[in-house]
Write a protein that holds these residues in place. Sequence first.
Motif, PDB file in Angstrom:
ATOM      1  N   GLY A  54      31.041  52.764  34.207  1.00 43.67           N
ATOM      2  CA  GLY A  54      31.414  53.695  35.262  1.00 43.67           C
ATOM      3  C   GLY A  54      31.938  55.003  34.713  1.00 43.67           C
ATOM      4  N   HIS A  55      33.076  55.450  35.229  1.00 37.06           N
ATOM      5  CA  HIS A  55      33.681  56.715  34.815  1.00 37.06           C
ATOM      6  C   HIS A  55      34.762  56.445  33.789  1.00 37.06           C
ATOM      7  CE1 HIS A  55      36.182  60.512  36.052  1.00 37.06           C
ATOM      8  NE2 HIS A  55      35.651  60.628  34.855  1.00 37.06           N
ATOM      9  N   VAL A  56      34.539  56.903  32.567  1.00 33.72           N
ATOM     10  CA  VAL A  56      35.471  56.703  31.468  1.00 33.72           C
ATOM     11  C   VAL A  56      36.185  58.016  31.164  1.00 33.72           C
ATOM     12  CG1 VAL A  56      35.727  56.055  29.050  1.00 33.72           C
ATOM     13  CG2 VAL A  56      33.998  54.929  30.463  1.00 33.72           C
ATOM     14  N   MET A  57      37.502  57.960  31.066  1.00 32.54           N
ATOM     15  CA  MET A  57      38.296  59.139  30.747  1.00 32.54           C
ATOM     16  C   MET A  57      38.938  58.927  29.386  1.00 32.54           C
ATOM     17  SD  MET A  57      40.872  60.971  33.436  1.00 32.54           S
ATOM     18  CE  MET A  57      39.599  60.973  34.693  1.00 32.54           C
ATOM     19  N   VAL A  58      38.844  59.935  28.507  1.00 31.10           N
ATOM     20  CA  VAL A  58      39.335  59.813  27.134  1.00 31.10           C
ATOM     21  C   VAL A  58      40.252  60.986  26.819  1.00 31.10           C
ATOM     22  CG1 VAL A  58      38.705  59.544  24.703  1.00 31.10           C
ATOM     23  CG2 VAL A  58      37.137  58.741  26.485  1.00 31.10           C
ATOM     24  N   THR A  59      41.516  60.702  26.519  1.00 31.61           N
ATOM     25  CA  THR A  59      42.384  61.766  26.018  1.00 31.61           C
ATOM     26  C   THR A  59      42.243  61.832  24.509  1.00 31.61           C
ATOM     27  OG1 THR A  59      44.372  60.418  25.652  1.00 31.61           O
ATOM     28  CG2 THR A  59      44.022  61.281  27.879  1.00 31.61           C
ATOM     29  N   LEU A  82      36.583  61.001  20.318  1.00 29.66           N
ATOM     30  CA  LEU A  82      35.199  61.466  20.422  1.00 29.66           C
ATOM     31  C   LEU A  82      34.215  60.366  20.031  1.00 29.66           C
ATOM     32  CD1 LEU A  82      33.105  63.634  20.922  1.00 29.66           C
ATOM     33  CD2 LEU A  82      33.526  64.516  18.607  1.00 29.66           C
ATOM     34  N   ALA A  83      34.526  59.605  18.990  1.00 24.80           N
ATOM     35  CA  ALA A  83      33.629  58.520  18.565  1.00 24.80           C
ATOM     36  C   ALA A  83      33.478  57.477  19.665  1.00 24.80           C
ATOM     37  CB  ALA A  83      34.164  57.867  17.291  1.00 24.80           C
ATOM     38  N   THR A  84      34.575  57.168  20.354  1.00 21.02           N
ATOM     39  CA  THR A  84      34.520  56.194  21.451  1.00 21.02           C
ATOM     40  C   THR A  84      33.761  56.760  22.634  1.00 21.02           C
ATOM     41  OG1 THR A  84      36.675  55.366  20.727  1.00 21.02           O
ATOM     42  CG2 THR A  84      35.892  54.649  22.884  1.00 21.02           C
ATOM     43  N   ALA A  85      34.012  58.026  22.955  1.00 23.38           N
ATOM     44  CA  ALA A  85      33.297  58.672  24.058  1.00 23.38           C
ATOM     45  C   ALA A  85      31.794  58.691  23.796  1.00 23.38           C
ATOM     46  CB  ALA A  85      33.823  60.093  24.245  1.00 23.38           C
ATOM     47  N   ARG A  86      31.421  58.905  22.551  1.00 17.61           N
ATOM     48  CA  ARG A  86      30.000  58.943  22.197  1.00 17.61           C
ATOM     49  C   ARG A  86      29.338  57.583  22.446  1.00 17.61           C
ATOM     50  NH1 ARG A  86      30.623  59.896  17.195  1.00 17.61           N
ATOM     51  NH2 ARG A  86      30.854  62.152  17.414  1.00 17.61           N
ATOM     52  N   LEU A  87      29.997  56.507  22.012  1.00 19.08           N
ATOM     53  CA  LEU A  87      29.444  55.170  22.237  1.00 19.08           C
ATOM     54  C   LEU A  87      29.294  54.872  23.727  1.00 19.08           C
ATOM     55  CD1 LEU A  87      31.248  52.826  19.672  1.00 19.08           C
ATOM     56  CD2 LEU A  87      28.907  53.671  19.595  1.00 19.08           C
ATOM     57  N   LEU A  90      28.170  65.421  23.446  1.00 22.36           N
ATOM     58  CA  LEU A  90      27.946  64.243  24.288  1.00 22.36           C
ATOM     59  C   LEU A  90      26.797  64.459  25.264  1.00 22.36           C
ATOM     60  CD1 LEU A  90      31.550  63.025  25.139  1.00 22.36           C
ATOM     61  CD2 LEU A  90      30.029  62.238  23.334  1.00 22.36           C
ATOM     62  N   SER A  91      26.597  65.694  25.675  1.00 17.79           N
ATOM     63  CA  SER A  91      25.508  65.990  26.610  1.00 17.79           C
ATOM     64  C   SER A  91      24.141  65.738  25.994  1.00 17.79           C
ATOM     65  CB  SER A  91      25.610  67.441  27.089  1.00 17.79           C
ATOM     66  OG  SER A  91      26.789  67.642  27.846  1.00 17.79           O
ATOM     67  N   ALA A  92      24.099  65.671  24.653  1.00 18.44           N
ATOM     68  CA  ALA A  92      22.832  65.395  23.971  1.00 18.44           C
ATOM     69  C   ALA A  92      22.487  63.907  23.996  1.00 18.44           C
ATOM     70  CB  ALA A  92      22.895  65.885  22.523  1.00 18.44           C
ATOM     71  N   VAL A  93      23.482  63.038  24.268  1.00 16.76           N
ATOM     72  CA  VAL A  93      23.222  61.592  24.300  1.00 16.76           C
ATOM     73  C   VAL A  93      23.405  61.023  25.707  1.00 16.76           C
ATOM     74  CG1 VAL A  93      23.840  61.271  21.889  1.00 16.76           C
ATOM     75  CG2 VAL A  93      25.598  61.006  23.646  1.00 16.76           C
ATOM     76  N   ALA A  94      23.803  61.865  26.646  1.00 18.79           N
ATOM     77  CA  ALA A  94      23.974  61.440  28.033  1.00 18.79           C
ATOM     78  C   ALA A  94      23.439  62.536  28.940  1.00 18.79           C
ATOM     79  CB  ALA A  94      25.456  61.184  28.337  1.00 18.79           C
ATOM     80  N   ARG A  95      23.313  62.253  30.216  1.00 18.92           N
ATOM     81  CA  ARG A  95      22.937  63.307  31.152  1.00 18.92           C
ATOM     82  C   ARG A  95      24.048  64.352  31.181  1.00 18.92           C
ATOM     83  NH1 ARG A  95      21.504  61.670  36.948  1.00 18.92           N
ATOM     84  NH2 ARG A  95      23.681  60.998  36.877  1.00 18.92           N
ATOM     85  N   PRO A  96      23.710  65.642  31.025  1.00 16.77           N
ATOM     86  CA  PRO A  96      24.751  66.670  31.030  1.00 16.77           C
ATOM     87  C   PRO A  96      25.668  66.590  32.250  1.00 16.77           C
ATOM     88  CG  PRO A  96      22.664  67.616  30.328  1.00 16.77           C
ATOM     89  CD  PRO A  96      22.368  66.206  30.764  1.00 16.77           C
ATOM     90  N   ALA A  97      25.109  66.179  33.384  1.00 21.46           N
ATOM     91  CA  ALA A  97      25.913  66.077  34.602  1.00 21.46           C
ATOM     92  C   ALA A  97      26.953  64.962  34.512  1.00 21.46           C
ATOM     93  CB  ALA A  97      25.011  65.843  35.816  1.00 21.46           C
ATOM     94  N   ASP A  98      26.783  64.048  33.549  1.00 22.49           N
ATOM     95  CA  ASP A  98      27.708  62.920  33.408  1.00 22.49           C
ATOM     96  C   ASP A  98      28.818  63.190  32.401  1.00 22.49           C
ATOM     97  OD1 ASP A  98      26.356  61.450  35.273  1.00 22.49           O
ATOM     98  OD2 ASP A  98      25.223  60.254  33.829  1.00 22.49           O
ATOM     99  N   VAL A  99      28.894  64.405  31.885  1.00 30.92           N
ATOM    100  CA  VAL A  99      29.923  64.764  30.915  1.00 30.92           C
ATOM    101  C   VAL A  99      30.772  65.900  31.481  1.00 30.92           C
ATOM    102  CG1 VAL A  99      30.398  65.610  28.585  1.00 30.92           C
ATOM    103  CG2 VAL A  99      28.442  64.098  28.980  1.00 30.92           C
TER     104      VAL A  99
END
Length: 276
Positions: A8-13, A21-26, A51-60
């Motif tokens: 779902g929606h993951v938030m990372v401080t 960043l490594a966790t967000a990328r996975l 991250l937009s390169a590995v996910a839909r830009p709209a999802d970042v």
Amino acid sequence: MRETRTLGHVMVTGGSSGIGLATARLLAQRGAKVSLIARGEERLAAAAKELSAVARPADVAARPADVADREAVTRAVAELEEEQGQPCDVLISSAGLARPGRFLELSDEVFRQMIDVDYFGTLHVLRAVVPGMVERGRGSVVAVSSAAGLLGIYGYSAYGPAKFAVRGLMESLRAELTPCGIHVGVVFPPDVDTPQLAEENRWKPAETRAVGGTIKPIPAQQVAQAIVKGIDRRRFLICPDLGTRALSRFGSVLTPLLNREFDRRVRAVRKSGPNS
């Protein structure tokens, strides 16, 4: 093998570099919507672009905020939930700061800063997302503590207590939130090869370096993998290496042995001069 699931929606401080960043990328690779919170706008924008390169830009999505500022963090969480079109399902609190030094040489400001960033920075974002999770009866919150939150280490009299406090907070929350259907986890990384470690190394006393010995820092990717696995399996203790895993489970046995060895190393440094 357990089936992986979309988170779902993951938030990372602290999501602009290192463990965050490594966790967000996975998680982006897993198809999650990912929101990043960090202080530096330029580095945050670069992380979101990556991250937009590995996910839909709209999802970042990303928002700059200092986690020590409760109002700024609360506002950032609300804006990110609105932009992503859904509340936070998973929170990973990885923003942190380490400033080693000898107790008698550190300023009061350093002690205050460690608590403000490492402890209150975790608390503020939890206070922003947990009420909604309780209302919905689901969610996952994971906070990054440290190996220094398991064992007192020479040179970490400011940093260590803040990470012990994170551990205590998450242990208390586990007891309260588990009946609400919310997973609570706490991560105990050893030294991790990140920009934060490079900055930290500038301030380490010789004794602290000696205590660390020749242990090679682990990659941020290894910690990120442990975090994602911990979320999938709803683990409370998340230990990315054998050493912290053993210490988290057998600390009462291992701590006296480790203390004796660390004391020996400190004495050796003192014999050759404390600034060597």
